[in-house]
Design an enzyme around this catalytic site. Structure first.
Site, short mmCIF file in Angstrom:
data_model
loop_
_atom_site.label_atom_id
_atom_site.label_comp_id
_atom_site.label_asym_id
_atom_site.label_seq_id
_atom_site.Cartn_x
_atom_site.Cartn_y
_atom_site.Cartn_z
N LYS A 6 -12.09 8.39 8.96
CA LYS A 6 -11.24 7.32 9.00
C LYS A 6 -10.69 7.03 10.20
O LYS A 6 -10.58 8.17 10.81
CB LYS A 6 -10.05 7.38 7.81
N ASP A 24 -10.61 -2.19 7.39
CA ASP A 24 -9.80 -1.62 6.35
C ASP A 24 -8.46 -2.59 6.65
O ASP A 24 -8.60 -3.51 7.13
CB ASP A 24 -9.29 -0.22 6.45
P1 NDP Z 1 -5.93 -6.53 4.35
O1 NDP Z 1 -5.39 -6.24 5.66
O2 NDP Z 1 -7.11 -7.42 4.13
O3 NDP Z 1 -4.86 -6.66 3.31
C1 NDP Z 1 -3.89 -5.89 3.12
C2 NDP Z 1 -2.70 -6.58 2.13
O4 NDP Z 1 -1.70 -5.59 1.89
C3 NDP Z 1 -2.08 -7.69 2.96
O5 NDP Z 1 -1.46 -8.40 1.76
C4 NDP Z 1 -0.84 -6.98 3.58
O6 NDP Z 1 0.46 -7.77 3.62
C5 NDP Z 1 -0.41 -5.86 2.31
N1 NDP Z 1 0.27 -4.79 2.96
C6 NDP Z 1 -0.29 -3.89 3.89
N2 NDP Z 1 0.59 -3.01 4.30
C7 NDP Z 1 1.62 -3.22 3.65
C8 NDP Z 1 2.85 -2.67 3.49
N3 NDP Z 1 3.12 -1.24 4.10
N4 NDP Z 1 3.66 -2.93 2.69
C9 NDP Z 1 3.32 -3.88 1.68
N5 NDP Z 1 2.18 -4.63 1.80
C10 NDP Z 1 1.32 -4.28 2.57
O7 NDP Z 1 -6.56 -5.00 3.87
P2 NDP Z 1 -7.44 -4.70 2.52
O8 NDP Z 1 -7.36 -5.73 1.46
O9 NDP Z 1 -8.80 -4.39 3.17
O10 NDP Z 1 -7.01 -3.38 2.07
C11 NDP Z 1 -5.87 -2.96 1.11
C12 NDP Z 1 -6.16 -1.84 0.67
O11 NDP Z 1 -7.48 -1.33 0.28
C13 NDP Z 1 -5.66 -0.62 1.41
O12 NDP Z 1 -5.05 0.60 0.85
C14 NDP Z 1 -7.22 0.03 1.95
O13 NDP Z 1 -7.12 1.27 2.48
C15 NDP Z 1 -7.90 -0.20 0.41
N6 NDP Z 1 -9.45 -0.44 0.61
C16 NDP Z 1 -10.06 -1.29 1.38
C17 NDP Z 1 -11.41 -1.50 1.49
C18 NDP Z 1 -11.86 -2.54 2.07
O14 NDP Z 1 -13.28 -2.66 2.02
N7 NDP Z 1 -11.21 -3.45 2.86
C19 NDP Z 1 -12.10 -0.19 0.84
C20 NDP Z 1 -11.58 0.38 0.08
C21 NDP Z 1 -10.08 0.54 0.00
P3 NDP Z 1 0.61 -8.20 5.14
O15 NDP Z 1 -0.25 -9.60 5.26
O16 NDP Z 1 2.00 -8.75 5.20
O17 NDP Z 1 0.20 -7.34 6.13
#
Ligand code: NDP
Length: 473
Positions: A147, A187
């Protein structure tokens, strides 16, 4: 925001130390991890919950082999930390910190995403890399775990600033990665735009066009269904779990948090199974739409979040039936206090605390599908298991993204491109395989439907066997 999560992680650790009976072998390993890196709360939490599952099998495993392997697994093979200098649109010099944790190459090249978020630090990188090892193992594809990322905040930055940052980040990272060494992906904060900038810079520096990153654009080696894969996979495996209990998604009310990549495609697939999703959120707040987030409304969310890079609040300005609730402090999140059948946390780590878990249980939740990595504090996870809530743990539930990344690597190596249908059908097969695997491991080593133990144990055994065969490295 970060402090909020750390407080939660800290509380969980105290609770676990006080409340949970632990095996001496795993406790020793855990104490050693805490002594080595006392500030790495998220990493400690990930190791601890993994070790709780190891407690179920450790007494039956030969000490000289598997116990030693567990000790080695909690230590990354390599950690790279580097500075990322870049220049903003005003011509000011900026600096961020870059990371790549190469946790395990037992099963294949290191593989795992890059996160760009101001909260990023070594503890978060290590927890994510650690989880990734077992997740990748569960997919059955030949991938190790890693990661990376940076504390760079893409929010409010221009495209040109993001590009300059990504080019600088890759100017150091390129010497540590490669299609047979380490293959990063997206991510939080890293989507198609960032992967494109990173790939372009890698190509310039190495003069080679190879599958060194996944999640690439369709015109330069990206796989169809990769953007959708994590959300779709989450719904596929949740559906398998529900089927096992004679339940369905059809007509059910669902809570989804986040509004990024994983959340968007979770909503899309839940809709296609006939479920109704009533919530979304971002780091500023949440929306509640009792009528459901239809395909048309979801299209608006995709434009809002991926193109305009706006806030979820704007959804309630466009759709008057929806309510917006701003986020406030550390307490219970109102999103998890809405009555629903199933919940899919898809934002970030530790977003469901014990109070949230109590609210979900009180309202009769039947299934938690973890789209985000480690979205539940340890106490919340324990409560769900005690109360018989079906819990699809992140290692298994969100493995669809990395699984299709693995398929992207195969397509790149073969210089081929599979159709949407081919990739989607392979994804469904992989998620069904993961379900079969973790549910068999739960039945054999733990309790029926304890998919947390099932995922940890099934993921662990494969990596452990490979490490032993390779001389305990
Ligand atoms: P994105 O950046 O596309 O979206 C993240 C979302 O979560 C946004 O709505 C963001 O809000 C919100 N968010 C992020 N950090 C925080 C925080 N500290 N508090 C509250 N809300 C938060 O990321 P992904 O959708 O890709 O990832 C989301 C989760 O899924 C993560 O845990 C990631 O590790 C996991 N994941 C992702 C994969 C992928 O293929 N993308 C694969 C496997 C797991 P804002 O817009 O305000 O930042």
């Amino acid at each position: 925001m970060r402090e909020n999560f750390l407080i939660v992680a800290d509380k969980a650790k105290d609770y676990l130390l006080k409340e949970t009976k632990v095996n001496q072998i795993t406790e020793k390993i855990y104490q050693h991890v805490c002594q080595l890196d006392p500030d790495q709360k998220e990493f400690q939490q990930a190791v601890y919950t993994f070790l709780l599952s190891m407690d179920k099998i450790v007494d039956e495993l030969p000490e000289v082999t598997y116990h030693k392997v567990i000790e080695r697994m909690v230590e990354p093979e390599r950690v790279i930390i580097f500075r990322v200098p870049w220049i903003d649109d005003e011509g000011q010099l900026q600096i961020n910190r870059g990371f790549r944790v190469q946790q395990s190459s037992a099963l294949g090249p290191y593989k795992g995403g890059l996160r760009l978020h101001p909260s990023v630090n070594l503890s978060i990188m290590k927890f994510l890399a650690f989880e990734q090892v077992f997740k990748n193992s569960l997919t059955g594809l030949p991938m190790g775990g890693g990661k990376g990322g940076s504390d760079f905040n893409p929010k409010g930055k221009s495209d040109a600033e993001v590009m300059r940052f990504c080019q600088s980040f890759m100017s150091e990272l390129f010497r540590h990665i490669g299609p047979d060494t380490d293959v990063p992906a997206g991510d939080i904060g890293v989507g198609a735009r960032e992967v494109g900038f990173l790939f372009g810079q890698y190509k310039r520096l190495t003069n080679s066009f190879t599958g060194v990153l996944t999640g690439k654009g369709q015109s330069f080696g990206g796989s169809l269904i990769r953007p959708e894969a994590t959300g779709y996979g989450l719904v596929y495996i949740s559906n398998e779990i529900l089927k096992g209990e004679g339940k369905t998604l059809e007509g059910k009310t669902c809570l989804v948090s986040g509004s990024g990549n994983v959340a968007q495609y979770t909503v899309e697939k839940l809709n296609s199974f006939g479920a109704k999703v009533v919530t979304l959120s971002d780091s500023s707040g949440m929306i509640y739409d009792e009528e459901g987030i239809t395909a048309e409304k979801l299209e608006y969310v995709k434009q809002l979040k991926n193109v305009k890079r706006g806030r979820i609040r704007e959804y309630s300005e466009k759709y008057k039936g929806a309510t917006y609730i701003p986020r406030s402090g550390n307490g219970a999140n109102p999103l998890w206090d809405i009555k629903a059948d199933y919940a899919f946390p898809c934002a970030t780590q530790n977003e469901i605390n014990l109070e949230d878990a109590n609210n979900l249980v009180k309202n009769g939740i039947k299934l938690i599908g973890e789209g985000a990595n480690m979205p539940c504090v340890a106490e919340a996870e324990k409560l769900f298991l005690e109360k018989g809530v079906l819990l699809a743990p992140a290692k298994a539930a969100n493995a669809g993204g990395v699984a299709v990344s693995g398929l992207e690597m195969s397509q790149n190596s073969m210089r081929l491109k599979w159709t949407r249908e081919e990739v989607d059908s392979k994804l469904q097969g992989i998620m069904k395989g993961i379900y079969d695997n973790i549910s068999a491991a739960a039945d054999k080593y733990s309790e029926h439907n304890n998919f947390v133990d099932g995922a940890n144990i099934a993921g662990f055994l494969k990596v452990a066997d490979a490490m032993i065969a390779q001389g305990y490295v």
